[in-house]
Design a protein around this motif. Sequence first.
Motif, PDB file in Angstrom:
ATOM      1  N   HIS A  28      36.388  15.258  71.689  1.00 12.63           N
ATOM      2  CA  HIS A  28      37.181  15.356  70.654  1.00 12.63           C
ATOM      3  C   HIS A  28      37.326  14.161  69.778  1.00 12.63           C
ATOM      4  N   LYS A  64      40.549  18.968  58.577  1.00 11.38           N
ATOM      5  CA  LYS A  64      40.419  19.923  59.678  1.00 11.38           C
ATOM      6  C   LYS A  64      39.943  19.240  60.473  1.00 11.38           C
ATOM      7  N   ARG A  71      42.167  20.461  64.613  1.00 13.29           N
ATOM      8  CA  ARG A  71      41.154  21.077  65.382  1.00 13.29           C
ATOM      9  C   ARG A  71      41.638  20.324  66.457  1.00 13.29           C
ATOM     10  N   PRO A  76      45.723  20.309  68.006  1.00 13.36           N
ATOM     11  CA  PRO A  76      46.678  21.594  67.692  1.00 13.36           C
ATOM     12  C   PRO A  76      48.125  21.824  67.873  1.00 13.36           C
TER      13      PRO A  76
END
Length: 731
Positions: A447, A503, A507, A510
Amino acid sequence: MHPARRETSAQSGIDDLPQIRPGTQWWTFTIHLRDDGGEFGLTVFFVRHQIRRPDGTPLESHAVLWYRSDPRTTSHEGESWLDEGSGELAQVLLHADEVTDPRIKRAFIEALARGDLPLPDRRLPHPVRIGQDGLDLDFGGVARLRKERDGTYLLEADGDRSGFHLRLTPDKPVIAQVDGDVRAYCLTRLTVTGSVSGERESAVRGHAWYRHGSGDHWRSDVEPAWEWVGLRLDNGWDVSVLRGMLVDAVKGTSMPAGVHGVLSSPDGERLSVPAVLRGSAAWTSLSTLNTYDTVWDVDIASHQLSLRVRTWFPEQEIRSLLFGSGILEAYVSVEGTMAGRPVTGQGCLEVWPANRIADIERFVLRARDLANASIDEIYPESPEASMLAGLAGVEDRPELLEGVNLTDLHDTLVRPIRYAVEGAGKSWRTYAALAALGMLRAETRAHHQSVAGAFEIMHTACLVVDDVEDRSPVRRGRAAVHMVFGEATAINAGTAAYFVYDKLLRRTVPDDESLRLRIHEIFLQVMHAAHAGQALDIAGHRAAMDEAVATGEAEPLLRRIRAVHRLKTASVPRGMAQICGLFAGATPGQLLAMADYFEAIGLAYQITDDVADLRGVTAPLSGGGHRPTKHVAEDLRAGKVTMPLAHAVALLPATDIRRIWHTVRDGDAHPAAVTEIARTLEDCGAVQACEREANGYVTRAWESLQGLLPVTHESIMVCALGAYMARRERE
């Protein structure tokens, strides 16, 4: 088909005693273990290197590393311990190295000269002891290796966070790892018993592969690299395939150095065989930017052997000064056929790349693929309903897109951004974001790649809109987005891309609303600053330049240009550092100093970009070399007031600066006249003034930051990145 060459074990006796002669010697164990919880791997390196210093006196260095790979948790953790000689050896090699980028050399030498080893390397607490009777190594009281009279090996370590006490008993005779006069041998099967400690101590049992060898001095103009698989099959056969390469770090090219295939039969007979080794499923380390294949096919036609080798998980890179940056030492599972019968097995994969970096700009370019992968997640190549609903902000109400031609939405919202990022950008923001995490030893995960890629999207979006406002026909060596898709589409797609970060953040974080709120605040600050800088840039500096030429006072003009550079360009890397610092758990002091340093890098980049405009701008190519992206003095020819022109106000006679300004003020000056003016700005010292200013920003900010950081490979590379930004060499 070539016949296999057979060799008895007596032809390949091992001598794993420590040697006196100069060169490298290593003892490596790759061990498959099982405790009550299941299977895991343990890799152990003992390394000794001997050279002579420039004054002729001998220099010895020693290192011991061990790493545990656990497929149950996909974790890869260990310890790395080096003696004092290792730091000195690295300095000697760096001083003699004519290949590595000088900015990287300088950054490493400065860190090592202070006595710092880049983490995760640690300094051995006690001297290394080499026994005089047989193989008996004690590396600083941290790890020990001893060969008993009965041929068994005792392998022990007591580190800060982990350790082990193992006995290894050979089950097969020693074999040469390759043919010819090469000092490399291995025991393909040893039975292992003992205990491993970490969070708890547990009894273990398993099997190991032991390699011992020696070689010549490290480093040369052509650097060796290799891939090796060592596999134990369930039918009793063992497989070793080594593929070597010689890499020219300057040119970025490699030359094959042969493939060595060796089989060990169930009864220990050695067979030298032609082999094929093919890799696929590439994975790029977010720490080193090294790319490794993680799935391998092994084919040995002489024995109808065809194997598929898969790593347990990709993230099994070992990082140490010992390797330059990192190598992949990965545990693997094996399946395939031999003589038409199915076989399975286990083993280890070693990928040792050429780790020297000849050009920091080309190195940073490796981050482009990471950024593009992140962009592909957000902006897919073909229309996808769910992704487009997310970009439209209606993922919770996708029915709003019913009846919409998704191709139209994709063509006007997605394709312009994909086109923009495919240009020849330098991708340094993506690398800087990843390095900012590594500076604080944050564990880089997938991520984080998305977060880093988002900065590249944000920057690209700014360029798309900037080109419309500046009427720039070319960007990154090809037609600007608005020239291809139209101004209205370019503006809309560019501004829409600013919101992609939201966005990604939802993700990535969260469950932490507090952290997400802080990051949103930083992001909005960046956007405010960037738009304010763009507003001032649109207004231009013509009136301020008129005033400077009339009065001979450059400083008011320079202050205005600096403000625009800070707002429009440097605010993005500043915000990036703050966001990455929050992800990494930075202290308030670290957070501020990181923000100041990355702002200095961004400011230096814009200043040296103004300098580069005088000389023509190029972008690096991944395979080496550069491609032109702007012609000589394009900004000057367009009548833009850049930093070199502003500095020239105080450096040139009043008549000369008036003549220059009169020539370029209204744009469309003759190319020959612009080329002559660019030469004048070089000769009068304006370029040197810009470089001094850029270097001053970076140096002062780094002096404030470096004392607040642990010394890591990333912090050293970020120091080198700042030096590059402050003085980009003429291409």
